[in-house]
Motif scaffolding. Structure first.
Motif: not given
Length: 298
Positions: A219, A243, A246-247
């Motif tokens: 993040t 990740i 994908e987010q």
């Protein structure tokens, strides 16, 4: 004529500068289009386990490193790695080597190349997170490209600081105020808080082959200037990059550059306005670079 090939079961001590030069030259060959770097492949084995293959080729040589992971019913899994180099002129193998130590050397040398290209020229404070062979090799190679006068190290298993370093109480304490932070752990989740780092601080990460493993929080990628070892492969395999993509909070197009681009000046250098993150996943071109140093002179 002998048909045997040299088998190197124990990597000899190689001069640090020679290894750094070999790795730099390998990425320069990628930049020039005289080398080829396919993505790594994973073959799942019947009954469990797998074999990861790392390949690369230059104008005169081809290399493949195969690294099997073999679970055992009554103990730890067997993990090995072997690299074979073939001459692309004769088609014959020219060296076969155990790649356990080779992998440590090429990984640390690649990180040091990134430090040389991305860290501030006056970088003097270094943090090393981890205490295994990779951490020790990273420290040795990083010292070859910058004159670090303050070196902090942290590992949960470490009770005494190596010579010339200071033992920190936590990973974040080690990283606080550092110019360069080397993450050398087998963690599968964030080990430092990158939001606490000063603009211009360089963080490097090698992580592990565990799917989606990462050493910083995905993040936080939008807050960093992100670079990788090789654009086509790192964006497809590095855990935090995958990740975050994908987010929907980061995309591969946001990668500012890779080592070939940095060497040729075809990407932007760090602006100094945000922390810098360099991610490597390990490449066959690095294995080939070191293995070529083991080929007997003819």
């Amino acid at each position: 004529m002998s048909t045997s090939i040299p088998v190197v079961e124990q990597l000899p001590t190689l001069p640090t500068e020679e290894v750094l030069s070999a790795v730099r030259s390998a990425f320069a060959e990628l930049a020039a289009g005289t080398a080829v770097q396919p993505a790594q492949t994973v073959t799942l084995l019947p009954g469990g386990g797998d074999v990861i293959a790392y390949q690369a080729a230059t104008s005169d040589a081809y290399a493949a490193k195969v690294s099997p992971y073999l679970p055992q019913p009554d103990g730890p899994a067997i993990v090995t790695a072997w690299t074979v180099v073939l001459s692309t002129r004769t088609g014959r193998p020219v060296v076969l080597c155990d790649s356990a130590a080779l992998t440590v050397e090429r990984t640390a040398a690649t990180t040091a190349l990134a430090v040389d290209l991305l860290a501030r020229s006056d970088a003097s404070t270094l943090a090393v997170i981890g205490a295994g062979p990779q951490a020790h090799a990273h420290l040795r190679y990083a010292r070859a490209v910058r004159s670090f006068t303050d070196v902090r190290i942290y590992s949960r298993s470490l009770r005494e600081a190596p010579d010339g370093t200071t033992l920190a109480a936590s990973a974040d304490e080690a990283a606080a105020g550092a110019d360069v932070v080397l993450l050398c752990t087998s963690a599968a989740e964030a080990v430092i808080d990158v939001t606490a780092l000063s603009p211009g601080t360089l963080v490097t990460s090698i992580s592990t082959n565990v799917p989606k493993a990462h050493e910083i929080a995905p993040t936080e990628l939008p807050k960093l200037e992100v670079y990788g070892d090789y654009r086509p492969t790192v964006t497809a395999s590095a855990g935090e990059l995958v990740i975050a993509a994908e987010q929907g909070i980061w995309s591969p197009e946001q990668l500012r550059g890779d080592l070939p681009e940095l060497l040729t000046g075809t990407c932007e250098r760090p602006s100094g306005e945000r922390p810098v993150f360099f991610r490597s996943i390990g490449l066959g071109i690095e294995d080939l670079a070191i293995a070529r140093l083991l080929v007997p002179s003819t």
